[in-house]
Design a protein around this motif. Structure first.
Motif, PDB file in Angstrom:
ATOM      1  N   GLY A 166       6.406 -33.369   6.806  1.00 27.89           N
ATOM      2  CA  GLY A 166       7.708 -33.811   7.283  1.00 27.89           C
ATOM      3  C   GLY A 166       8.177 -34.998   6.468  1.00 27.89           C
ATOM      4  N   SER A 167       9.493 -35.078   6.247  1.00 23.22           N
ATOM      5  CA  SER A 167      10.022 -36.208   5.483  1.00 23.22           C
ATOM      6  C   SER A 167      11.455 -36.479   5.893  1.00 23.22           C
ATOM      7  CB  SER A 167       9.962 -35.920   3.975  1.00 23.22           C
ATOM      8  OG  SER A 167      10.481 -36.997   3.238  1.00 23.22           O
ATOM      9  N   SER A 168      11.679 -37.661   6.448  1.00 24.10           N
ATOM     10  CA  SER A 168      13.010 -38.120   6.846  1.00 24.10           C
ATOM     11  C   SER A 168      12.876 -39.564   7.296  1.00 24.10           C
ATOM     12  CB  SER A 168      13.581 -37.263   7.984  1.00 24.10           C
ATOM     13  OG  SER A 168      12.946 -37.571   9.208  1.00 24.10           O
ATOM     14  N   SER A 169      13.956 -40.146   7.769  1.00 24.31           N
ATOM     15  CA  SER A 169      13.882 -41.505   8.304  1.00 24.31           C
ATOM     16  C   SER A 169      13.115 -41.552   9.621  1.00 24.31           C
ATOM     17  CB  SER A 169      15.289 -42.074   8.505  1.00 24.31           C
ATOM     18  OG  SER A 169      16.037 -41.249   9.378  1.00 24.31           O
ATOM     19  N   SER A 170      12.779 -40.384  10.167  1.00 28.24           N
ATOM     20  CA  SER A 170      11.999 -40.321  11.409  1.00 28.24           C
ATOM     21  C   SER A 170      10.496 -40.296  11.152  1.00 28.24           C
ATOM     22  CB  SER A 170      12.378 -39.072  12.217  1.00 28.24           C
ATOM     23  OG  SER A 170      13.734 -39.097  12.582  1.00 28.24           O
ATOM     24  N   GLY A 171      10.090 -39.951   9.938  1.00 30.59           N
ATOM     25  CA  GLY A 171       8.663 -39.888   9.639  1.00 30.59           C
ATOM     26  C   GLY A 171       8.399 -39.208   8.313  1.00 30.59           C
ATOM     27  N   ASN A 172       7.332 -39.654   7.649  1.00 31.79           N
ATOM     28  CA  ASN A 172       6.952 -39.097   6.354  1.00 31.79           C
ATOM     29  C   ASN A 172       5.444 -38.971   6.259  1.00 31.79           C
ATOM     30  OD1 ASN A 172       9.523 -39.220   4.371  1.00 31.79           O
ATOM     31  ND2 ASN A 172       9.578 -40.969   5.775  1.00 31.79           N
ATOM     32  N   SER A 173       5.000 -37.830   5.758  1.00 35.97           N
ATOM     33  CA  SER A 173       3.582 -37.635   5.483  1.00 35.97           C
ATOM     34  C   SER A 173       3.406 -36.374   4.656  1.00 35.97           C
ATOM     35  CB  SER A 173       2.766 -37.512   6.786  1.00 35.97           C
ATOM     36  OG  SER A 173       1.378 -37.505   6.509  1.00 35.97           O
ATOM     37  N   ALA A 174       2.506 -36.431   3.688  1.00 37.37           N
ATOM     38  CA  ALA A 174       2.204 -35.264   2.864  1.00 37.37           C
ATOM     39  C   ALA A 174       0.700 -35.200   2.659  1.00 37.37           C
ATOM     40  CB  ALA A 174       2.920 -35.339   1.523  1.00 37.37           C
ATOM     41  N   LEU A 175       0.174 -33.991   2.641  1.00 38.13           N
ATOM     42  CA  LEU A 175      -1.258 -33.775   2.447  1.00 38.13           C
ATOM     43  C   LEU A 175      -1.490 -33.177   1.069  1.00 38.13           C
ATOM     44  CD1 LEU A 175      -4.068 -33.848   3.908  1.00 38.13           C
ATOM     45  CD2 LEU A 175      -3.688 -31.428   4.435  1.00 38.13           C
ATOM     46  N   ILE A 176      -2.442 -33.751   0.339  1.00 38.83           N
ATOM     47  CA  ILE A 176      -2.877 -33.236  -0.954  1.00 38.83           C
ATOM     48  C   ILE A 176      -4.376 -33.008  -0.872  1.00 38.83           C
ATOM     49  CG2 ILE A 176      -3.146 -33.773  -3.411  1.00 38.83           C
ATOM     50  CD1 ILE A 176      -0.592 -35.470  -3.166  1.00 38.83           C
ATOM     51  N   TRP A 177      -4.847 -31.857  -1.373  1.00 37.05           N
ATOM     52  CA  TRP A 177      -6.271 -31.583  -1.262  1.00 37.05           C
ATOM     53  C   TRP A 177      -6.770 -30.646  -2.343  1.00 37.05           C
ATOM     54  CZ3 TRP A 177      -2.646 -29.179   1.742  1.00 37.05           C
ATOM     55  CH2 TRP A 177      -2.745 -27.794   1.949  1.00 37.05           C
ATOM     56  N   ASP A 178      -8.095 -30.748  -2.562  1.00 35.90           N
ATOM     57  CA  ASP A 178      -8.793 -29.781  -3.397  1.00 35.90           C
ATOM     58  C   ASP A 178      -9.882 -29.150  -2.534  1.00 35.90           C
ATOM     59  OD1 ASP A 178     -10.770 -31.733  -3.218  1.00 35.90           O
ATOM     60  OD2 ASP A 178     -10.912 -32.087  -5.379  1.00 35.90           O
ATOM     61  N   ASP A 179     -10.900 -28.608  -3.142  1.00 40.71           N
ATOM     62  CA  ASP A 179     -11.931 -27.914  -2.366  1.00 40.71           C
ATOM     63  C   ASP A 179     -12.826 -28.856  -1.568  1.00 40.71           C
ATOM     64  OD1 ASP A 179     -12.870 -28.771  -4.934  1.00 40.71           O
ATOM     65  OD2 ASP A 179     -14.673 -27.569  -4.659  1.00 40.71           O
ATOM     66  N   LYS A 180     -12.759 -30.178  -1.860  1.00 45.29           N
ATOM     67  CA  LYS A 180     -13.653 -31.113  -1.195  1.00 45.29           C
ATOM     68  C   LYS A 180     -12.957 -32.267  -0.485  1.00 45.29           C
ATOM     69  CE  LYS A 180     -17.414 -30.312  -4.514  1.00 45.29           C
ATOM     70  NZ  LYS A 180     -18.254 -30.936  -5.566  1.00 45.29           N
ATOM     71  N   THR A 181     -11.766 -32.624  -0.931  1.00 43.19           N
ATOM     72  CA  THR A 181     -11.145 -33.872  -0.492  1.00 43.19           C
ATOM     73  C   THR A 181      -9.727 -33.654   0.006  1.00 43.19           C
ATOM     74  OG1 THR A 181     -12.450 -35.089  -2.130  1.00 43.19           O
ATOM     75  CG2 THR A 181     -10.544 -36.222  -1.203  1.00 43.19           C
ATOM     76  N   ASN A 182      -9.416 -34.222   1.185  1.00 41.90           N
ATOM     77  CA  ASN A 182      -8.073 -34.197   1.758  1.00 41.90           C
ATOM     78  C   ASN A 182      -7.516 -35.615   1.804  1.00 41.90           C
ATOM     79  OD1 ASN A 182      -7.922 -31.271   3.090  1.00 41.90           O
ATOM     80  ND2 ASN A 182      -9.951 -32.112   3.518  1.00 41.90           N
ATOM     81  N   ILE A 183      -6.352 -35.827   1.173  1.00 43.12           N
ATOM     82  CA  ILE A 183      -5.722 -37.146   1.153  1.00 43.12           C
ATOM     83  C   ILE A 183      -4.324 -37.052   1.747  1.00 43.12           C
ATOM     84  CG2 ILE A 183      -4.824 -38.999  -0.315  1.00 43.12           C
ATOM     85  CD1 ILE A 183      -6.971 -38.375  -2.337  1.00 43.12           C
ATOM     86  N   LEU A 184      -4.021 -37.939   2.675  1.00 41.14           N
ATOM     87  CA  LEU A 184      -2.662 -38.065   3.193  1.00 41.14           C
ATOM     88  C   LEU A 184      -1.917 -39.146   2.422  1.00 41.14           C
ATOM     89  CD1 LEU A 184      -2.834 -38.054   7.109  1.00 41.14           C
ATOM     90  CD2 LEU A 184      -1.770 -36.328   5.655  1.00 41.14           C
ATOM     91  N   VAL A 185      -0.695 -38.859   2.041  1.00 39.81           N
ATOM     92  CA  VAL A 185       0.184 -39.890   1.517  1.00 39.81           C
ATOM     93  C   VAL A 185       1.191 -40.215   2.615  1.00 39.81           C
ATOM     94  CG1 VAL A 185       1.872 -40.524  -0.233  1.00 39.81           C
ATOM     95  CG2 VAL A 185      -0.087 -39.084  -0.852  1.00 39.81           C
ATOM     96  N   ASP A 186       1.044 -41.391   3.183  1.00 42.48           N
ATOM     97  CA  ASP A 186       1.822 -41.892   4.324  1.00 42.48           C
ATOM     98  C   ASP A 186       1.424 -41.202   5.626  1.00 42.48           C
ATOM     99  OD1 ASP A 186       3.250 -43.999   3.223  1.00 42.48           O
ATOM    100  OD2 ASP A 186       4.827 -42.684   2.470  1.00 42.48           O
ATOM    101  N   CYS A 187       1.687 -41.919   6.710  1.00 37.34           N
ATOM    102  CA  CYS A 187       1.290 -41.439   8.044  1.00 37.34           C
ATOM    103  C   CYS A 187       2.348 -41.908   9.052  1.00 37.34           C
ATOM    104  CB  CYS A 187      -0.097 -41.945   8.414  1.00 37.34           C
ATOM    105  SG  CYS A 187      -0.313 -43.733   8.237  1.00 37.34           S
ATOM    106  N   GLY A 188       3.556 -41.385   8.886  1.00 35.76           N
ATOM    107  CA  GLY A 188       4.669 -41.829   9.711  1.00 35.76           C
ATOM    108  C   GLY A 188       4.856 -41.065  11.006  1.00 35.76           C
ATOM    109  N   PHE A 189       3.871 -40.240  11.375  1.00 33.75           N
ATOM    110  CA  PHE A 189       3.947 -39.464  12.613  1.00 33.75           C
ATOM    111  C   PHE A 189       2.787 -39.823  13.534  1.00 33.75           C
ATOM    112  CE2 PHE A 189       5.892 -36.774   9.312  1.00 33.75           C
ATOM    113  CZ  PHE A 189       7.140 -36.557   9.874  1.00 33.75           C
ATOM    114  N   ASN A 190       2.945 -39.523  14.819  1.00 30.96           N
ATOM    115  CA  ASN A 190       1.884 -39.838  15.769  1.00 30.96           C
ATOM    116  C   ASN A 190       0.738 -38.834  15.673  1.00 30.96           C
ATOM    117  OD1 ASN A 190       2.355 -37.548  17.612  1.00 30.96           O
ATOM    118  ND2 ASN A 190       4.243 -38.602  18.164  1.00 30.96           N
ATOM    119  N   PRO A 191      -0.437 -39.157  16.216  1.00 32.75           N
ATOM    120  CA  PRO A 191      -1.596 -38.274  16.098  1.00 32.75           C
ATOM    121  C   PRO A 191      -1.378 -36.882  16.677  1.00 32.75           C
ATOM    122  CG  PRO A 191      -2.289 -40.455  16.790  1.00 32.75           C
ATOM    123  CD  PRO A 191      -0.793 -40.444  16.850  1.00 32.75           C
TER     124      PRO A 191
END
Length: 283
Positions: free
Chosen positions: A20-45
């Motif tokens: 999701g990406s807007s003034s209400s919240g932003n977050s993107a997931l990038i991953w390979d076969d071993k590692t998951n990285i979030l860029v930003d965490c603008g949403f609730n759990p």
């Protein structure tokens, strides 16, 4: 290609998914076969769990969170507390940390900064992924940063570059997008819609100068990045679209037309949504 999320992961692949990406919240997931990285965490759990589950992932699968800046649509304090409970590190530039605590003191005061890992140099590794941070001119206390995340594979380097809040398309920022397989760039507003909106004169000026890129600025940014690249990107992802001063159609056509006019037709353009994940992209 768009990934079948149940396919087995290949060590030579890199994946991207906007949550999701807007003034209400932003977050993107990038991953390979071993590692998951979030860029930003603008949403609730709760939101994050729901949409990670849709791609067969969980909060506990996250290896690290990268924060771009302190604004609330990029940092959700409840989510940070959840990361702390799982022992998952949250990375940010050292100048961004105090503004995060200043803005979210009520929720984060018990963490004593132990969940945060700060960096000064602009490059570090998480798993087999290399993370390069670069500063952008968005008006956030402590600064604002984009990220270029890359991985060496048998087929060469795979790279995903993200800057959801750019403000000023400086040449050195464009360079961070050169040869990226996926470029995530903000296409915040249509200038005419912004000018005709009921927003205050001060806010309109702020958006145009130190806040966000317009569709036209985004399109020119994309063209310059592609022009400098040895290989064309797989996908250009348009982010942070204003719900009041933009439309998906305007943002898409502006970048598409600019690329085609410059001789770069055929590049795939994907759009992000407010409170709604995009597609899973494999490169």
């Amino acid at each position: 290609m768009i990934l079948n999320i149940f396919d087995s992961l290949d060590k030579n692949k890199l994946f991207f998914h906007s949550l999701g990406s807007s003034s209400s919240g932003n977050s993107a997931l990038i991953w390979d076969d071993k590692t998951n990285i979030l860029v930003d965490c603008g949403f609730n759990p709760t939101y994050m769990r729901k949409h990670l589950r849709a791609i067969d992932k969980d909060l506990t699968d996250i290896k690290a969170v990268l924060v771009t800046h302190s604004h609330a649509d990029h940092v959700n304090a409840y989510f940070i507390r959840e990361m702390e409970s799982f022992g998952i590190p949250v990375y940010c530039h050292e100048e961004v940390l105090d503004p995060i605590f200043k803005r979210h003191h009520h929720f984060l005061k018990q963490l004593h900064k132990r969940v945060f890992h700060t960096f000064r140099n602009d490059e570090f590794s998480i798993g087999e992924l290399t993370v390069k941070a670069f500063e952008v001119q968005h008006d956030s206390e402590g600064g604002c940063f984009g990220y270029a995340i890359s991985k060496k594979t048998d087929a060469g380097v795979k790279k995903i570059s993200i800057a959801t809040d750019l403000a000023v398309p400086e040449p050195h920022i464009i360079d961070e997008f050169v040869d990226a397989d996926v470029m995530m760039i903000e296409s915040n507003h249509d200038i005419e819609m912004l000018d005709n909106s009921p927003r205050t004169v001060w806010l309109k000026h702020r958006i145009k100068t130190t806040g966000h890129l317009s569709n036209e600025e985004c399109a020119l940014f994309a063209v310059e990045a592609v022009k400098k690249s040895a290989n064309r990107p797989h996908t250009i992802v348009l982010a942070h679209l204003s719900s009041q001063c933009n439309t998906h159609e305007l943002a898409h056509s502006c970048t598409k037309d600019a690329l085609e006019s410059a001789g770069y037709g055929g590049i795939r353009i994907s759009l992000t949504n407010k409170n709604n994940p995009g597609e899973v992209i494999e490169v």
